[in-house]
Scaffold this motif. Structure first.
Motif, PDB file in Angstrom:
ATOM      1  N   ASP A  25       0.947  -1.376  -0.006  1.00 12.84           N
ATOM      2  CA  ASP A  25       0.104   0.021   0.096  1.00 12.84           C
ATOM      3  C   ASP A  25       0.773   1.387   0.122  1.00 12.84           C
ATOM      4  O   ASP A  25       0.617   2.230  -0.574  1.00 12.84           O
ATOM      5  CB  ASP A  25      -0.840   0.050   1.339  1.00 12.84           C
ATOM      6  CG  ASP A  25      -2.211  -1.072   1.148  1.00 12.84           C
ATOM      7  OD1 ASP A  25      -2.271  -1.643   0.141  1.00 12.84           O
ATOM      8  OD2 ASP A  25      -2.392  -1.391   2.211  1.00 12.84           O
ATOM      9  N   THR A  26       1.977   1.319   0.794  1.00 15.40           N
ATOM     10  CA  THR A  26       2.930   2.236   0.814  1.00 15.40           C
ATOM     11  C   THR A  26       3.647   2.752  -0.464  1.00 15.40           C
ATOM     12  O   THR A  26       4.144   3.701  -0.736  1.00 15.40           O
ATOM     13  CB  THR A  26       3.965   2.068   2.039  1.00 15.40           C
ATOM     14  OG1 THR A  26       3.118   1.975   3.026  1.00 15.40           O
ATOM     15  CG2 THR A  26       4.712   3.611   2.210  1.00 15.40           C
ATOM     16  N   HIS A  27       3.865   1.541  -1.266  1.00 16.63           N
ATOM     17  CA  HIS A  27       4.995   1.706  -2.458  1.00 16.63           C
ATOM     18  C   HIS A  27       3.949   1.075  -3.722  1.00 16.63           C
ATOM     19  O   HIS A  27       4.493   0.071  -4.065  1.00 16.63           O
ATOM     20  CB  HIS A  27       6.049   1.068  -2.207  1.00 16.63           C
ATOM     21  CG  HIS A  27       6.973   1.556  -0.995  1.00 16.63           C
ATOM     22  ND1 HIS A  27       7.347   2.699  -1.211  1.00 16.63           N
ATOM     23  CD2 HIS A  27       7.101   1.090   0.315  1.00 16.63           C
ATOM     24  CE1 HIS A  27       7.956   3.205   0.086  1.00 16.63           C
ATOM     25  NE2 HIS A  27       7.844   2.090   0.920  1.00 16.63           N
ATOM     26  N   PRO A  28       2.920   1.648  -4.119  1.00 13.25           N
ATOM     27  CA  PRO A  28       2.101   1.017  -5.147  1.00 13.25           C
ATOM     28  C   PRO A  28       2.882   0.917  -6.386  1.00 13.25           C
ATOM     29  O   PRO A  28       3.893   1.677  -6.719  1.00 13.25           O
ATOM     30  CB  PRO A  28       1.005   1.885  -5.436  1.00 13.25           C
ATOM     31  CG  PRO A  28       1.462   3.184  -4.866  1.00 13.25           C
ATOM     32  CD  PRO A  28       2.186   2.981  -3.579  1.00 13.25           C
ATOM     33  N   GLY A  29       2.890  -0.288  -7.077  1.00 11.58           N
ATOM     34  CA  GLY A  29       3.774  -0.506  -8.308  1.00 11.58           C
ATOM     35  C   GLY A  29       4.923  -0.969  -8.171  1.00 11.58           C
ATOM     36  O   GLY A  29       5.845  -0.866  -9.053  1.00 11.58           O
ATOM     37  N   THR A  30       5.367  -1.242  -7.003  1.00 11.66           N
ATOM     38  CA  THR A  30       6.746  -1.533  -6.652  1.00 11.66           C
ATOM     39  C   THR A  30       7.062  -3.075  -6.683  1.00 11.66           C
ATOM     40  O   THR A  30       7.819  -3.710  -6.774  1.00 11.66           O
ATOM     41  CB  THR A  30       7.348  -0.773  -5.621  1.00 11.66           C
ATOM     42  OG1 THR A  30       7.125   0.633  -5.649  1.00 11.66           O
ATOM     43  CG2 THR A  30       8.905  -1.244  -5.136  1.00 11.66           C
TER      44      THR A  30
END
Length: 198
Positions: free
Chosen positions: A29-34
């Motif tokens: 959630d904190t780093h979407p797309g990672t």
């Protein structure tokens, strides 16, 4: 010039009920797309609400055996009479998208991966503040019978011993200190490769 991101898979382990799912979801959630989470294969029956290809790939024992014989799995384990395993294809599918692959794996699978010279990953073991706290959480979930709880607690003792081997330990369980443990996990994930303790 910024350092290139460390794209090696991150293998997260810890006893059942320790809060792995909560930490992983917060990281996503904190780093979407990672990150990309692999979907495992299992021979157990789906639980209410579980979706094929999202929770697991639900297969028969013969299908699972075939995957093993073909060398299609990077790891597999048997727990409570059912088999669970991660396919090479599941990892490749996420990595091909440029994502950092995250695997939630049991101790048996960790040992197989560490013994594989072709699998280069980073390992995190999430440990509860105490065995008693873990038991309280397992019972509080009310999702398993007493026999399954005792089996998971017995397995947890073995995993605690394994956690004393060289690995990164993140103590976790209480929601009161969840933010601190998320910071620890983020520091490990985005830290320099030279600080890796695998």
């Amino acid at each position: 010039m910024a350092d290139s991101p460390d794209l090696r898979p991150i293998v997260i382990s810890g006893p059942s009920g320790v809060g792995k799912g909560t930490l992983i979801q917060k990281l996503f959630d904190t780093h979407p797309g990672t990150f990309g989470l692999t979907v495992s294969h299992t021979t157990r029956e789906p639980r209410p609400g579980e979706v094929e290809g999202v929770a697991y790939f639900f297969v028969s024992r013969s299908e699972f055996s075939s995957l093993c014989s073909q060398g299609a799995l990077v790891e597999y384990a048997c727990f409570s009479g059912n088999y669970y395993g991660t396919s090479k294809q599941a990892i490749e599918n996420q990595a091909s998208k440029g994502l950092i692959v995250v695997l939630d794996i049991e101790m048996q699978g960790i040992k197989q991966m560490k013994a594989n010279p072709n699998f280069n990953a980073r390992y995190v073991f999430i440990k509860p503040p105490s065995f008693e706290a873990l038991e309280t959480r397992l019972r509080g979930r009310r999702t398993e019978n007493e026999e399954n709880i005792q089996e998971r607690l017995s397995q947890a003792h073995i995993e605690f011993d394994y956690a004393d081997l060289p690995a990164t330990l993140i103590r976790s369980l209480s929601t009161m200190v969840l933010k601190r443990h998320i910071r620890s996990l983020r520091s490990f994930v985005f830290g320099s490769p030279s600080r890796d303790h695998t």
